[in-house]
Motif scaffolding. Sequence first.
Motif, short mmCIF file in Angstrom:
data_model
loop_
_atom_site.label_atom_id
_atom_site.label_comp_id
_atom_site.label_asym_id
_atom_site.label_seq_id
_atom_site.Cartn_x
_atom_site.Cartn_y
_atom_site.Cartn_z
N SER A 44 30.00 39.09 38.52
CA SER A 44 30.79 37.90 38.16
C SER A 44 31.89 37.53 39.14
CB SER A 44 31.39 38.09 36.77
OG SER A 44 32.35 39.12 36.79
N LEU A 45 32.04 38.25 40.24
CA LEU A 45 33.15 38.02 41.19
C LEU A 45 34.49 37.91 40.44
CD1 LEU A 45 31.60 35.54 43.75
CD2 LEU A 45 32.09 37.96 44.09
N PRO A 46 34.83 38.95 39.69
CA PRO A 46 36.03 38.88 38.85
C PRO A 46 37.32 38.99 39.64
CG PRO A 46 35.18 41.10 38.83
CD PRO A 46 34.20 40.27 39.62
N VAL A 47 38.40 38.58 38.98
CA VAL A 47 39.74 38.91 39.46
C VAL A 47 40.27 39.98 38.51
CG1 VAL A 47 40.84 36.98 38.23
CG2 VAL A 47 42.01 38.06 40.14
N VAL A 48 40.78 41.05 39.10
CA VAL A 48 41.25 42.19 38.33
C VAL A 48 42.75 42.31 38.51
CG1 VAL A 48 41.05 44.68 37.97
CG2 VAL A 48 39.03 43.36 38.67
N TYR A 49 43.46 42.32 37.39
CA TYR A 49 44.92 42.43 37.41
C TYR A 49 45.36 43.74 36.80
CZ TYR A 49 45.26 37.38 38.12
OH TYR A 49 45.16 36.11 38.62
N GLY A 50 46.22 44.44 37.50
CA GLY A 50 46.91 45.57 36.91
C GLY A 50 48.26 45.09 36.40
N ILE A 51 48.61 45.46 35.19
CA ILE A 51 49.90 45.06 34.64
C ILE A 51 50.94 46.09 35.08
CG2 ILE A 51 51.26 44.71 32.54
CD1 ILE A 51 48.82 43.63 31.20
N MET A 52 51.99 45.61 35.72
CA MET A 52 53.07 46.48 36.18
C MET A 52 54.01 46.76 35.03
SD MET A 52 52.33 46.87 39.31
CE MET A 52 50.60 46.49 39.20
N ASN A 53 54.60 47.86 34.95
CA ASN A 53 54.56 48.99 35.86
C ASN A 53 53.51 49.99 35.42
OD1 ASN A 53 56.61 48.35 37.74
ND2 ASN A 53 58.16 49.04 36.35
N GLY A 54 53.28 50.08 34.14
CA GLY A 54 52.41 51.12 33.61
C GLY A 54 50.99 51.10 34.14
N GLY A 55 50.42 49.93 34.36
CA GLY A 55 49.04 49.84 34.81
C GLY A 55 48.82 50.16 36.27
N LEU A 56 49.89 50.35 37.02
CA LEU A 56 49.77 50.58 38.46
C LEU A 56 48.96 51.82 38.79
CD1 LEU A 56 50.62 49.84 41.38
CD2 LEU A 56 52.64 51.27 41.02
N VAL A 57 49.29 52.95 38.17
CA VAL A 57 48.59 54.20 38.47
C VAL A 57 47.13 54.10 38.06
CG1 VAL A 57 48.48 56.67 37.96
CG2 VAL A 57 50.70 55.57 38.35
N MET A 58 46.88 53.63 36.85
CA MET A 58 45.51 53.50 36.36
C MET A 58 44.71 52.56 37.24
SD MET A 58 43.55 51.22 34.33
CE MET A 58 42.46 51.23 32.94
N ALA A 59 45.27 51.41 37.59
CA ALA A 59 44.57 50.44 38.42
C ALA A 59 44.24 51.02 39.79
CB ALA A 59 45.39 49.16 38.55
N GLY A 60 45.21 51.68 40.40
CA GLY A 60 44.97 52.26 41.71
C GLY A 60 43.84 53.28 41.70
N ARG A 61 43.81 54.09 40.67
CA ARG A 61 42.77 55.11 40.57
C ARG A 61 41.41 54.53 40.19
NH1 ARG A 61 45.05 60.39 37.69
NH2 ARG A 61 43.01 61.13 38.37
N LEU A 62 41.41 53.48 39.36
CA LEU A 62 40.15 52.90 38.89
C LEU A 62 39.52 51.97 39.92
CD1 LEU A 62 38.11 52.46 36.56
CD2 LEU A 62 39.58 50.58 35.79
N LEU A 63 40.31 51.18 40.60
CA LEU A 63 39.75 50.17 41.51
C LEU A 63 38.83 50.77 42.56
CD1 LEU A 63 42.75 47.73 41.97
CD2 LEU A 63 40.55 47.23 40.89
N THR A 64 39.14 51.95 43.06
CA THR A 64 38.29 52.56 44.08
C THR A 64 36.94 53.02 43.53
OG1 THR A 64 39.26 54.76 43.75
CG2 THR A 64 40.29 53.32 45.42
N LYS A 65 36.79 53.05 42.22
CA LYS A 65 35.54 53.44 41.58
C LYS A 65 34.67 52.23 41.24
CE LYS A 65 37.61 57.56 39.51
NZ LYS A 65 36.74 58.62 39.99
N LEU A 66 35.20 51.04 41.42
CA LEU A 66 34.45 49.81 41.12
C LEU A 66 33.79 49.35 42.41
CD1 LEU A 66 37.03 47.99 38.81
CD2 LEU A 66 35.11 49.48 38.15
N ASN A 67 32.52 49.66 42.55
CA ASN A 67 31.80 49.40 43.79
C ASN A 67 31.06 48.07 43.74
OD1 ASN A 67 30.84 49.84 46.34
ND2 ASN A 67 29.14 51.14 45.68
#
Length: 187
Positions: A44-67
Amino acid sequence: MNQPLTLEELKQVMAEADLLKTEADVEAALDKLAQEITARISESLPVVYGIMNGGLVMAGRLLTKLNFPLEQGYMHATRYRGETTGSTDLQWQAPPSVPMAGRTVLILDDIFDEGNTLAEVVKACHAQGAKEVLTAVLVNKVHDRKNTELKIDFIGMDVEDRYVFGCGMDYRGFWRNAAGIYAVKGL
């Protein structure tokens, strides 16, 4: 307002905390989220938003797994304005950084506790013209105080109803960087 914590107090909080989820548990939850998200939105060519501040760590770790191709943005929204109880007005500390009109939007956050701020963020994304808005959280805190208007699409793992920190969640501003998920002793 709370007094500033000393280094010794912060070390003591960690030393006494109960480890609820190990770093390996967190990694397994992130892998599960990545598989579920990929199956749902990889085309779907999505846009992915991490919500700051709490979502920063989760987003950083998860984004590299979305191939798959995605556009990554950030946002910082709050209902608290420095208070301990939330208002109903959403305040943008940093508005969404990538236009979302006509797009599939995935919102990443650290925890689904009551969900009031996240529910307002989802409404704001729809108001900005998102085609669809999906939500993913690393942790779902199990209790019956949830915002019933909000449905979380992807949940990494459940934790008990305690004051938790680590993996983006904080203890009075600290310990977001802890690799596992901990509960404050007695809370």
